[in-house]
Scaffold this active site. Structure first.
Site, PDB file in Angstrom:
ATOM      1  N   CYS A  25       0.858  -1.220  -0.200  1.00 39.14           N
ATOM      2  CA  CYS A  25       0.035   0.049  -0.039  1.00 39.14           C
ATOM      3  C   CYS A  25       0.881   1.410   0.074  1.00 39.14           C
ATOM      4  CB  CYS A  25      -0.900   0.142   0.842  1.00 39.14           C
ATOM      5  SG  CYS A  25      -2.486   1.149   0.781  1.00 39.14           S
ATOM      6  N   HIS A  35      -3.920  -5.419  -0.020  1.00 44.31           N
ATOM      7  CA  HIS A  35      -3.754  -5.724   1.368  1.00 44.31           C
ATOM      8  C   HIS A  35      -3.405  -7.283   1.403  1.00 44.31           C
ATOM      9  CE1 HIS A  35      -3.258  -1.830   3.938  1.00 44.31           C
ATOM     10  NE2 HIS A  35      -4.229  -1.637   2.888  1.00 44.31           N
ATOM     11  N   GLU A  62      -2.636  -9.159   3.882  1.00 43.05           N
ATOM     12  CA  GLU A  62      -2.824  -9.841   5.023  1.00 43.05           C
ATOM     13  C   GLU A  62      -4.349  -9.965   5.175  1.00 43.05           C
ATOM     14  OE1 GLU A  62      -3.526  -5.716   5.615  1.00 43.05           O
ATOM     15  OE2 GLU A  62      -2.404  -6.774   4.556  1.00 43.05           O
TER      16      GLU A  62
END
Length: 361
Positions: A248, A333, A335
């Site tokens: 990001c 993202h 994650e």
């Protein structure tokens, strides 16, 4: 519930009901998130610093707030705007209602407005300044104050950790630079038994290299990447000396450090349903995203960066890799906090590259 109002810089006024903390006059950038679940991760994501987040899904707060799903201890969101805020949530993990939690953290919320109209306004005119108030008796004064309001440019400084800390592990030694890190990123490394040292945003490349890391992770974070000169200088100092992975804001800082440019998007990408195509494997992943800035494609011509992934919806650059150095990045993202887990494998890819693997991003 008492009345509460959102006023946009174009003069639009939205009247609804107040929840959370009382507010006299609070300013911020109004953005929207398309996620159907994961509101707790959203409201605690440091990348939303100084922003009012409009949730497009109409029912928010139905499973309450629990102790497990936070992305940071202290939320920095300016406020939350929803169609309906559940007053009596039901879930076995529930610790607080959305209203109670917002009161604790002094965050204002606004419900019972036409969120579809508000989101359409943002999509048509772009993100804009807004102010949340509990009274519009002095509307002309409020509008004047809104016009005079300017965004701060120190968001990363305010959300980054102040001091380094270590999460011990027996695996690879990772330095994680906190530009506004989500806890989900740290969790991915600890689950892989990595020894993680989290450092502040303004840590120098020399200080990081003295830690003898196997790899460096550049986290997500809020604001304009061009305001984070410390991060740009850091990337320049790390190139070619240690493997680097950026997420990001980290992705954007890598681009700027390599001579590319970034620009502000009309209304950004925020939600867990953004399709991304890998240009090498031709696979399409659903990804979780939260960004209002993007790398400018035309600026890559004089750099050593290669585009590896793009967004299917609008062609935004979603992945970059350096042609000479062991450095790659993604705009989304992996994650997945919250969101789909299609791209979670990128953490394994990073560790594989650290260990001499030949897998490409």
């Amino acid at each position: 519930m008492s009345n509460r109002y959102l006023i946009l810089e174009d003069g639009s006024v939205f009247q609804g009901k107040a929840f959370g903390a009382p507010v006299q006059e609070k300013f911020g950038e109004v953005v929207f998130n398309t996620g159907m679940t994961g509101y707790q991760e959203t409201l605690s994501d440091p990348s939303y610093c100084d922003q009012f987040v409009v949730m497009t899904y109409p029912l928010i707060g139905n499973y309450g707030i629990n102790r497990d799903d936070f992305e940071t201890i202290t939320p920095s969101i300016s406020g939350l705007i929803v169609k309906q805020a559940t007053e009596y949530p039901s879930n076995f993990r529930k610790e607080w209602s959305l209203n109670d939690y917002f009161k604790q953290k002094n965050i204002p919320g606004l419900s019972d407005i036409d969120t579809r109209r508000l989101v359409k306004t943002i999509r048509e005119r772009g993100t804009m300044k807004g102010v949340m108030v509990d009274s519009i008796e002095n509307l002309s004064e409020i509008e004047s104050n809104l016009n005079d309001f300017t965004y701060r440019n120190d968001q990363v400084k305010r959300v980054s950790t102040v001091k380094p800390y270590v999460v011990p592990g027996k695996g690879e030694r990772i330095v994680l630079v906190d530009f506004g890190m989500k806890h989900g990123i740290l969790k991915e490394f600890t689950e892989r038994h990595c020894h993680v040292t989290v450092v502040p945003y303004n840590t120098s490349s020399d200080e990081i290299l003295q830690l003898k890391p196997d790899g460096v992770m550049l986290s997500n974070g809020p604001g304009n990447p061009k305001d984070v000169q410390e991060g740009i200088d850091l990337v320049k100092g790390l190139m070619g000396k240690v493997p680097v992975f950026g997420i990001c804001l980290g992705h954007q800082l890598i681009a700027l450090a390599c001579g590319a440019d970034t620009h502000k998007m009309k209304f950004g990408h925020r939600g867990g349903n953004h399709p991304v195509k890998d240009l090498r494997t031709k696979e399409v992943w659903m990804t979780s995203q939260n960004h209002g800035y993007a790398v400018t494609p035309e600026s890559l011509g004089q750099t050593s960066l290669t585009i590896t992934q793009t967004a299917l919806n609008d062609g935004t650059i979603e992945g970059l890799e350096h042609e000479q150095y062991d450095m790659f990045s993604v705009q989304y993202h992996p994650e997945a906090s919250p969101g789909p887990q299609d791209s979670n494998q990128l953490f394994d890819l990073f560790l594989s590259r650290i260990n001499g693997g030949i897998i490409h991003a």
